[in-house]
Design an enzyme around this catalytic site. Sequence first.
Site, PDB file in Angstrom:
ATOM      1  N   ALA A  65      36.123  16.983  32.713  1.00  0.00           N
ATOM      2  CA  ALA A  65      35.456  17.600  33.856  1.00  0.00           C
ATOM      3  C   ALA A  65      36.336  18.753  34.334  1.00  0.00           C
ATOM      4  O   ALA A  65      37.545  18.774  34.083  1.00  0.00           O
ATOM      5  CB  ALA A  65      35.265  16.565  34.959  1.00  0.00           C
ATOM      6  N   GLY A 108      36.117  13.585  30.789  1.00  0.00           N
ATOM      7  CA  GLY A 108      34.666  13.705  30.661  1.00  0.00           C
ATOM      8  C   GLY A 108      34.254  14.133  29.255  1.00  0.00           C
ATOM      9  O   GLY A 108      33.139  13.835  28.825  1.00  0.00           O
ATOM     10  N   GLU A 111      34.160  11.046  27.336  1.00  0.00           N
ATOM     11  CA  GLU A 111      33.007  10.279  27.849  1.00  0.00           C
ATOM     12  C   GLU A 111      31.686  10.853  27.330  1.00  0.00           C
ATOM     13  O   GLU A 111      30.760  10.114  27.008  1.00  0.00           O
ATOM     14  CB  GLU A 111      33.047  10.263  29.383  1.00  0.00           C
ATOM     15  CG  GLU A 111      34.205   9.401  29.894  1.00  0.00           C
ATOM     16  CD  GLU A 111      34.490   9.578  31.376  1.00  0.00           C
ATOM     17  OE1 GLU A 111      34.653  10.739  31.818  1.00  0.00           O
ATOM     18  OE2 GLU A 111      34.556   8.576  32.107  1.00  0.00           O
ATOM     19  N   GLU A 131      42.767  10.978  33.002  1.00  0.00           N
ATOM     20  CA  GLU A 131      42.553  11.171  34.444  1.00  0.00           C
ATOM     21  C   GLU A 131      43.676  10.561  35.273  1.00  0.00           C
ATOM     22  O   GLU A 131      44.007  11.040  36.356  1.00  0.00           O
ATOM     23  CB  GLU A 131      41.214  10.541  34.866  1.00  0.00           C
ATOM     24  CG  GLU A 131      39.975  11.240  34.326  1.00  0.00           C
ATOM     25  CD  GLU A 131      39.502  10.693  32.987  1.00  0.00           C
ATOM     26  OE1 GLU A 131      40.293  10.032  32.278  1.00  0.00           O
ATOM     27  OE2 GLU A 131      38.335  10.947  32.650  1.00  0.00           O
TER      28      GLU A 131
HETATM   29  N1  CAA Z   1      39.431  21.630  33.824  1.00  0.00           N
HETATM   30  C1  CAA Z   1      39.592  22.929  34.108  1.00  0.00           C
HETATM   31  N2  CAA Z   1      40.290  23.780  33.300  1.00  0.00           N
HETATM   32  C2  CAA Z   1      40.845  23.262  32.196  1.00  0.00           C
HETATM   33  C3  CAA Z   1      40.716  21.900  31.843  1.00  0.00           C
HETATM   34  C4  CAA Z   1      39.960  21.074  32.722  1.00  0.00           C
HETATM   35  N3  CAA Z   1      39.728  19.771  32.456  1.00  0.00           N
HETATM   36  N4  CAA Z   1      41.388  21.683  30.689  1.00  0.00           N
HETATM   37  C5  CAA Z   1      41.903  22.870  30.318  1.00  0.00           C
HETATM   38  N5  CAA Z   1      41.583  23.828  31.227  1.00  0.00           N
HETATM   39  C6  CAA Z   1      41.961  25.252  31.204  1.00  0.00           C
HETATM   40  C7  CAA Z   1      43.417  25.431  31.560  1.00  0.00           C
HETATM   41  O1  CAA Z   1      43.594  25.421  32.954  1.00  0.00           O
HETATM   42  C8  CAA Z   1      43.694  26.789  30.945  1.00  0.00           C
HETATM   43  O2  CAA Z   1      43.158  27.769  31.790  1.00  0.00           O
HETATM   44  P1  CAA Z   1      44.036  29.087  32.160  1.00  0.00           P
HETATM   45  O3  CAA Z   1      44.201  29.795  30.831  1.00  0.00           O
HETATM   46  O4  CAA Z   1      43.164  29.828  33.113  1.00  0.00           O
HETATM   47  O5  CAA Z   1      45.323  28.584  32.694  1.00  0.00           O
HETATM   48  C9  CAA Z   1      42.843  26.763  29.671  1.00  0.00           C
HETATM   49  O6  CAA Z   1      41.853  25.762  29.887  1.00  0.00           O
HETATM   50  C10 CAA Z   1      43.646  26.394  28.431  1.00  0.00           C
HETATM   51  O7  CAA Z   1      44.335  25.167  28.683  1.00  0.00           O
HETATM   52  P2  CAA Z   1      45.925  24.982  28.519  1.00  0.00           P
HETATM   53  O8  CAA Z   1      46.623  26.283  28.693  1.00  0.00           O
HETATM   54  O9  CAA Z   1      46.336  23.846  29.398  1.00  0.00           O
HETATM   55  O10 CAA Z   1      45.990  24.569  26.976  1.00  0.00           O
HETATM   56  P3  CAA Z   1      47.080  23.626  26.280  1.00  0.00           P
HETATM   57  O11 CAA Z   1      46.790  23.696  24.818  1.00  0.00           O
HETATM   58  O12 CAA Z   1      48.435  23.934  26.749  1.00  0.00           O
HETATM   59  O13 CAA Z   1      46.737  22.128  26.801  1.00  0.00           O
HETATM   60  C11 CAA Z   1      45.266  20.270  27.286  1.00  0.00           C
HETATM   61  C12 CAA Z   1      45.495  21.538  26.449  1.00  0.00           C
HETATM   62  C13 CAA Z   1      46.254  19.193  26.892  1.00  0.00           C
HETATM   63  C14 CAA Z   1      43.852  19.806  26.976  1.00  0.00           C
HETATM   64  C15 CAA Z   1      45.414  20.597  28.791  1.00  0.00           C
HETATM   65  O14 CAA Z   1      44.619  21.749  29.091  1.00  0.00           O
HETATM   66  C16 CAA Z   1      44.964  19.496  29.703  1.00  0.00           C
HETATM   67  O15 CAA Z   1      45.693  18.561  29.911  1.00  0.00           O
HETATM   68  N6  CAA Z   1      43.740  19.600  30.284  1.00  0.00           N
HETATM   69  C17 CAA Z   1      43.247  18.634  31.237  1.00  0.00           C
HETATM   70  C18 CAA Z   1      42.798  17.355  30.586  1.00  0.00           C
HETATM   71  C19 CAA Z   1      42.318  16.378  31.624  1.00  0.00           C
HETATM   72  O16 CAA Z   1      43.048  15.937  32.473  1.00  0.00           O
HETATM   73  N7  CAA Z   1      41.015  16.011  31.544  1.00  0.00           N
HETATM   74  C20 CAA Z   1      40.397  15.084  32.478  1.00  0.00           C
HETATM   75  C21 CAA Z   1      39.713  15.809  33.583  1.00  0.00           C
HETATM   76  S1  CAA Z   1      39.132  14.746  34.885  1.00  0.00           S
HETATM   77  C22 CAA Z   1      37.676  14.077  34.311  1.00  0.00           C
HETATM   78  O17 CAA Z   1      37.247  14.353  33.221  1.00  0.00           O
HETATM   79  C23 CAA Z   1      36.966  13.109  35.249  1.00  0.00           C
HETATM   80  C24 CAA Z   1      35.803  12.379  34.687  1.00  0.00           C
HETATM   81  O18 CAA Z   1      35.933  11.277  34.200  1.00  0.00           O
HETATM   82  C25 CAA Z   1      34.432  12.922  34.777  1.00  0.00           C
END
Ligand code: CAA
Length: 257
Positions: A65, A108, A111, A131
Amino acid sequence: MDYLKVTPNHLPHIALIQLNRPKELNALNLQLMGELRDALRSLDADTDVRVIVLTGNERAFAAGADIKEMAGRTAIDMFNVDQFTTWDTIKKTKKPIIAAVSGFALGGGCELAMLCDMIIASESAQFGQPEIKIGTMPGAGGTQRLTRAVGKQWAMEMVLTGQFMSAEKAYQAGLVNRVVPVELYLQEALKLAQQIAQMSPIAVKLAKESVLQAFNSHLDEGLAFERKNFYLTFASNDQKEGMTAFVEKRAPRFEGK
Ligand code: CAA
């Protein structure tokens, strides 16, 4: 559609949906999910479409998400936004959906892949429910569907530590149907879709509904549900065609009637 590429006739009877927010690793914001709901609704109603393949890109199926969209929200905001009615609508899609997953399938994103009916993974796919690392927990079915797919021990570890699962491990644990080299994952998903598209679309929908019922009922209820759908296939021309073709030693021609 800003965040999706939808091709209703990518192959005969097979629609392809590509999540298309690559810079954000296909983070699932409300707009994207709304578009996905609308696309699936329309493909589900399109009599020419029999199977749907959902994919992202090589780097990410979806990284979860949209954290930036959610970060400042209160519980009441979340309740009012009610994003999960969209997910509930997606869940009601009657046609089979195959997820073709490469790269990140997190939160998400994991999921959403699990909401699909089958998953074909590339060798680079990584599944996770991270998360917990951002102070929350799965909200779109992760604690339930992951646990049913991989069992309590793995699900608990992934949900409580946020640790990712590799494609190979996901295969061993029963989360994905198969793992193929990166350059083949979409092709393999389409191949599976083509196999299913040859079957009676009516029997396919009833069978999908029956398999999903296994998660929602006790055995006797599930068996009764299955029996009802089994009988219902005998109301279709496709069942007559399928069985006649078998007896006449020829290939069936299913028309979804
Ligand atoms: N939401 C918003 N933006 C996101 C994102 C997310 N879930 N995941 C990645 N992005 C964005 C980053 O912020 C980044 O944007 P900027 O270039 O503007 O900074 C871009 O995508 C590229 O990401 P990274 O630079 O972080 O890339 P990386 O290769 O270094 O890392 C990653 C990749 C490990 C996937 C890391 O991006 C990450 O940890 N993302 C979040 C994962 C996460 O926590 N997901 C769960 C979300 S909560 C949820 O899903 C709730 C639910 O159950 C419904």
